[in-house]
Scaffold this motif. Structure first.
Motif: not given
Length: 288
Positions: A92-93, A96, A102, A131, A135, A137
């Motif tokens: 994902r990173p 993103a 993604e 994730s 990250t 988040g």
């Protein structure tokens, strides 16, 4: 010798009931503002709703995980879940922050396709949770993302099972394209309701007719996230068509070797009196 085929992890009635319960609660938690009156207590405390949702949803997902474990997610399935979730969280990173690119989405599509809707739902939710931790988040929006990703991967497991080869990749690419926009719509609805300071023409109007708010929401999506959703959908299609074939074969080969639906046989001690042929007491448990 017949070729052993990979089969999705099958769900029992309790697993299906738990998945339906999580989905209904999730839909209510995301869509309630559209139907609440302007002067209701629910609308007055709109800022509190995401936190309540954040407390309820992980508990319901835990129920789903426990129920699926009762229906056949043994140590091998849990290990595969951990590996795929770790790979998805790491992917994902990579994209993103760049036009919504993604790459984790195509992995969720293929995993849900091979391992089934129940495994797909849990994988999507766990991957999004991992994730977010990776990250930074983590926030009140995370349960909505977990639920949306669970639906995204689960839907791939509900596609027609008899399709193989290039038609299968085309089907998965088409699903990934549409579902990528659906994922964006679900997560956008959360932000649209809870984030203030938007222009009057696109902001959420508590108590307004559902049709009026849907027009505002459509304008909000077009103005803020259409480019992100399109980038996500396009990358999912490209990766599914280019590397989807080898990855599908690898996932199915791993599933066959894991043999999730194998029969487990327990053998008791040797019985019999002197002079008689020994025999064993066997108890067989069939996960299917």
């Amino acid at each position: 010798m017949p070729v052993k085929r990979a089969h999705p992890i099958r769900l029992g009635p309790r697993s299906v009931a738990a998945l339906v319960l999580v989905s209904l609660v999730g839909l209510a938690g995301i869509g309630w503002p559209l139907f609440a009156d302007a002067g209701s207590a629910v609308t007055d405390h709109a800022a509190d709703a995401p936190w309540l949702f954040a407390l309820i949803l992980p508990l319901l997902i835990a129920v789903v995980v426990a129920t699926i474990a009762d229906c056949g997610m043994d140590a091998k399935a849990v290990a595969m879940l951990g590996v795929l979730a770790a790979v998805g969280a790491a992917l994902r990173p990579l994209g993103a922050g760049t036009a919504g690119l993604e790459p984790m989405f195509f992995l969720m599509v293929l995993s849900g396709r091979v391992l089934g809707p129940g495994f797909g739902f849990v994988l999507g939710a766990v991957t999004m949770f991992a994730s977010a931790l990776l990250t930074g988040g983590v926030g009140p929006w995370m349960p909505t993302q977990m639920l949306a990703m669970g639906w995204f991967a689960m839907g791939a497991g509900l596609l027609p099972a008899g399709v193989r080869g290039r038609p299968e990749r085309l089907m998965l690419a088409g699903y990934g394209f549409v579902a990528a926009f659906a994922y964006g719509t679900v997560t956008n609805l959360y932000g649209w309701v809870t984030v203030g300071g938007m222009a009057q023409a696109i902001s959420f109007a508590p108590g307004a007719p559902v049709g009026d708010n849907l027009v505002r929401f459509t304008a909000y999506v077009l103005a803020t996230s259409l480019g992100w959703d399109l980038g996500r959908a396009a990358l999912t299609v490209v990766l599914t068509l280019t590397v989807g074939g080898p990855l599908l074969r690898a996932l199915r080969r791993a599933t066959r070797r894991a043999n999730f639906e194998a029969q487990v046989t327990f053998e008791g001690p040797v019985e019999g009196s002197p002079g008689e042929a020994p025999h064993r007491t066997q108890v067989t448990y069939d996960r299917s």
